[in-house]
Design an enzyme around this catalytic site. Structure first.
Site, mmCIF file in Angstrom:
data_model
loop_
_atom_site.group_PDB
_atom_site.id
_atom_site.type_symbol
_atom_site.label_atom_id
_atom_site.label_comp_id
_atom_site.label_asym_id
_atom_site.label_seq_id
_atom_site.Cartn_x
_atom_site.Cartn_y
_atom_site.Cartn_z
ATOM 1 N N SER A 9 5.885 -20.932 9.984
ATOM 2 C CA SER A 9 5.144 -20.620 8.759
ATOM 3 C C SER A 9 4.914 -21.894 7.966
ATOM 4 O O SER A 9 5.869 -22.542 7.529
ATOM 5 C CB SER A 9 5.935 -19.630 7.912
ATOM 6 O OG SER A 9 5.355 -19.560 6.629
ATOM 7 N N HIS A 33 1.780 -19.356 11.529
ATOM 8 C CA HIS A 33 1.774 -18.322 10.494
ATOM 9 C C HIS A 33 1.297 -18.927 9.172
ATOM 10 O O HIS A 33 1.793 -19.957 8.736
ATOM 11 C CB HIS A 33 3.189 -17.755 10.354
ATOM 12 C CG HIS A 33 3.291 -16.568 9.466
ATOM 13 N ND1 HIS A 33 2.937 -15.302 9.857
ATOM 14 C CD2 HIS A 33 3.729 -16.452 8.177
ATOM 15 C CE1 HIS A 33 3.151 -14.447 8.869
ATOM 16 N NE2 HIS A 33 3.633 -15.124 7.830
ATOM 17 N N ASP A 35 0.579 -18.125 5.240
ATOM 18 C CA ASP A 35 0.898 -17.208 4.145
ATOM 19 C C ASP A 35 -0.056 -17.376 2.978
ATOM 20 O O ASP A 35 -0.017 -18.391 2.286
ATOM 21 C CB ASP A 35 2.322 -17.476 3.646
ATOM 22 C CG ASP A 35 3.371 -16.944 4.597
ATOM 23 O OD1 ASP A 35 3.274 -15.768 4.978
ATOM 24 O OD2 ASP A 35 4.291 -17.717 4.946
ATOM 25 N N MET A 37 -1.071 -16.086 -0.667
ATOM 26 C CA MET A 37 -0.496 -15.340 -1.803
ATOM 27 C C MET A 37 -1.407 -15.469 -3.019
ATOM 28 O O MET A 37 -1.904 -16.558 -3.299
ATOM 29 C CB MET A 37 0.864 -15.931 -2.167
ATOM 30 C CG MET A 37 1.837 -15.953 -1.019
ATOM 31 S SD MET A 37 3.354 -16.724 -1.537
ATOM 32 C CE MET A 37 4.278 -16.666 -0.005
ATOM 33 N N HIS A 66 -1.298 -14.083 7.167
ATOM 34 C CA HIS A 66 -0.549 -13.033 6.473
ATOM 35 C C HIS A 66 -1.055 -12.945 5.038
ATOM 36 O O HIS A 66 -0.755 -13.809 4.207
ATOM 37 C CB HIS A 66 0.948 -13.405 6.529
ATOM 38 C CG HIS A 66 1.857 -12.451 5.837
ATOM 39 N ND1 HIS A 66 3.169 -12.760 5.568
ATOM 40 C CD2 HIS A 66 1.667 -11.205 5.344
ATOM 41 C CE1 HIS A 66 3.740 -11.745 4.948
ATOM 42 N NE2 HIS A 66 2.846 -10.786 4.790
ATOM 43 N N MET A 68 -0.868 -11.719 1.595
ATOM 44 C CA MET A 68 -0.055 -11.066 0.558
ATOM 45 C C MET A 68 -0.923 -10.996 -0.687
ATOM 46 O O MET A 68 -0.699 -11.690 -1.679
ATOM 47 C CB MET A 68 1.229 -11.878 0.325
ATOM 48 C CG MET A 68 2.264 -11.652 1.419
ATOM 49 S SD MET A 68 3.556 -12.886 1.403
ATOM 50 C CE MET A 68 2.771 -14.149 2.388
ATOM 51 N N MET A 137 8.718 -7.161 6.956
ATOM 52 C CA MET A 137 9.226 -8.216 6.083
ATOM 53 C C MET A 137 10.744 -8.079 5.986
ATOM 54 O O MET A 137 11.257 -7.010 5.658
ATOM 55 C CB MET A 137 8.616 -8.111 4.681
ATOM 56 C CG MET A 137 7.129 -8.408 4.603
ATOM 57 S SD MET A 137 6.670 -10.058 5.166
ATOM 58 C CE MET A 137 7.549 -11.107 4.003
ATOM 59 N N ASP A 175 9.396 -11.360 9.470
ATOM 60 C CA ASP A 175 9.083 -12.493 8.610
ATOM 61 C C ASP A 175 10.103 -12.584 7.490
ATOM 62 O O ASP A 175 10.197 -11.691 6.642
ATOM 63 C CB ASP A 175 7.668 -12.275 8.047
ATOM 64 C CG ASP A 175 7.151 -13.466 7.265
ATOM 65 O OD1 ASP A 175 7.854 -14.489 7.206
ATOM 66 O OD2 ASP A 175 6.035 -13.355 6.727
HETATM 67 C C1 DX5 Z 1 7.404 -15.014 2.575
HETATM 68 C C2 DX5 Z 1 6.493 -15.462 3.691
HETATM 69 C C3 DX5 Z 1 7.187 -16.046 4.862
HETATM 70 C C4 DX5 Z 1 7.975 -17.292 4.609
HETATM 71 C C5 DX5 Z 1 9.204 -17.223 5.462
HETATM 72 O O1 DX5 Z 1 6.680 -14.250 1.686
HETATM 73 O O2 DX5 Z 1 5.720 -14.374 4.142
HETATM 74 O O3 DX5 Z 1 6.280 -16.242 5.947
HETATM 75 O O4 DX5 Z 1 7.276 -18.460 4.898
HETATM 76 O O5 DX5 Z 1 10.034 -18.268 5.123
HETATM 77 P P1 DX5 Z 1 11.515 -18.435 5.692
HETATM 78 O O6 DX5 Z 1 11.417 -18.460 7.186
HETATM 79 O O7 DX5 Z 1 11.948 -19.725 5.098
HETATM 80 O O8 DX5 Z 1 12.303 -17.256 5.208
HETATM 81 ZN ZN ZN Z 2 4.520 -14.538 5.998
#
Ligand code: DX5
Ligand code: ZN
Length: 220
Positions: A9, A33, A35, A37, A66, A68, A137, A175
């Site tokens: 990620s 991956h 993310d 947000m 992903h 969010m 999650m 994740d």
């Molecule tokens: C959190 C993200 C994850 C995050 C995971 O909202 O969706 O993808 O990067 O990070 P680690 O592996 O550090 O928990």
């Molecule tokens: Zn994620």
């Protein structure tokens, strides 16, 4: 897909050296991956479409995006055009998840449905056999570097049973908090696509970090 895949990620990467960090995982991993947000669905803002468009030019990795974000239906086409290979949206945010899955697939991508730790796991059962990936999650969405939520193993096992009972090949992804000490429990529960942020990018040797995760998961 292989029996086990680690998807680093980039949330845990150094954005000042983003391509260097992506190159450091390219040989060991098929999926990256990403993310996204929005500061609404989660209490954080990361990055969006222009960043994906930019990195798309420099790597052949499969982009596992992903979202969010609230109202994911507004942005599917834009994230597809930016270069995503998979788009995963949250079941809590979609008005009509089946319609969204169909739209993502009609654009030639694979579709994922993600579920928040506080949402009953049964909420994703209707998408078994429709979505390519169900993303469980295992931390509260919004931030990297949190601890793996212990209740997740049971949720993943329930989902795995429902997938097997339906005779489907929907992939379980997880994740959050994936590390050498948590990955075996998650693998044994049935997950196969592991998102890993800090456990990969906080390591000096990324290749070793990825291989160690695979070793720890498959240890008998
Ligand atoms: C959190 C993200 C994850 C995050 C995971 O909202 O969706 O993808 O990067 O990070 P680690 O592996 O550090 O928990
Ligand atoms: Zn994620």
């Amino acid at each position: 897909m292989k029996d086990i895949e680690i998807a680093p990620s980039i949330l845990a990467a150094d954005f000042g050296y983003l391509m260097n960090d992506i190159k450091s995982v390219e040989n060991d991993c098929e999926y990256l991956h990403i993310d996204v947000m929005d500061g609404h669905y989660v209490n954080n803002i990361s990055f969006g479409i222009p960043v994906i468009q930019s990195i798309r030019k420099y790597t052949g990795m499969k982009f596992y995006t992903h979202l969010m974000i609230t109202e994911p239906e507004k942005y599917i086409k834009a994230f597809a055009d930016a270069g995503s290979d998979n788009i995963t949206f949250h079941v809590e945010c979609a008005k009509d998840p089946v319609k969204l899955i169909d739209e993502i697939k009609s654009l030639g991508l694979t579709a994922g449905v993600a579920i928040h730790p506080d949402t009953p796991i049964e909420k994703v059962f209707p998408y078994i056999g429709k979505a390519d990936i169900i993303l469980v999650m295992t931390v509260y969405p919004g931030f990297g570097g949190q601890g793996y939520l212990k209740s997740s193993g049971e949720r993943i096992a329930k989902l795995k049973k429902a997938i097997d009972d339906a005779g489907c090949d929907t992939v379980i992804s997880v994740d959050g908090g994936v590390s050498n000490s948590t990955i075996k429990e998650i693998y044994d529960a049935g997950a196969r696509l592991f998102v890993a942020g800090s456990s990969v990018f906080n390591s000096e040797d990324r290749s070793k970090a990825v291989q160690d995760l695979i070793k720890c998961a498959t240890l008998s």
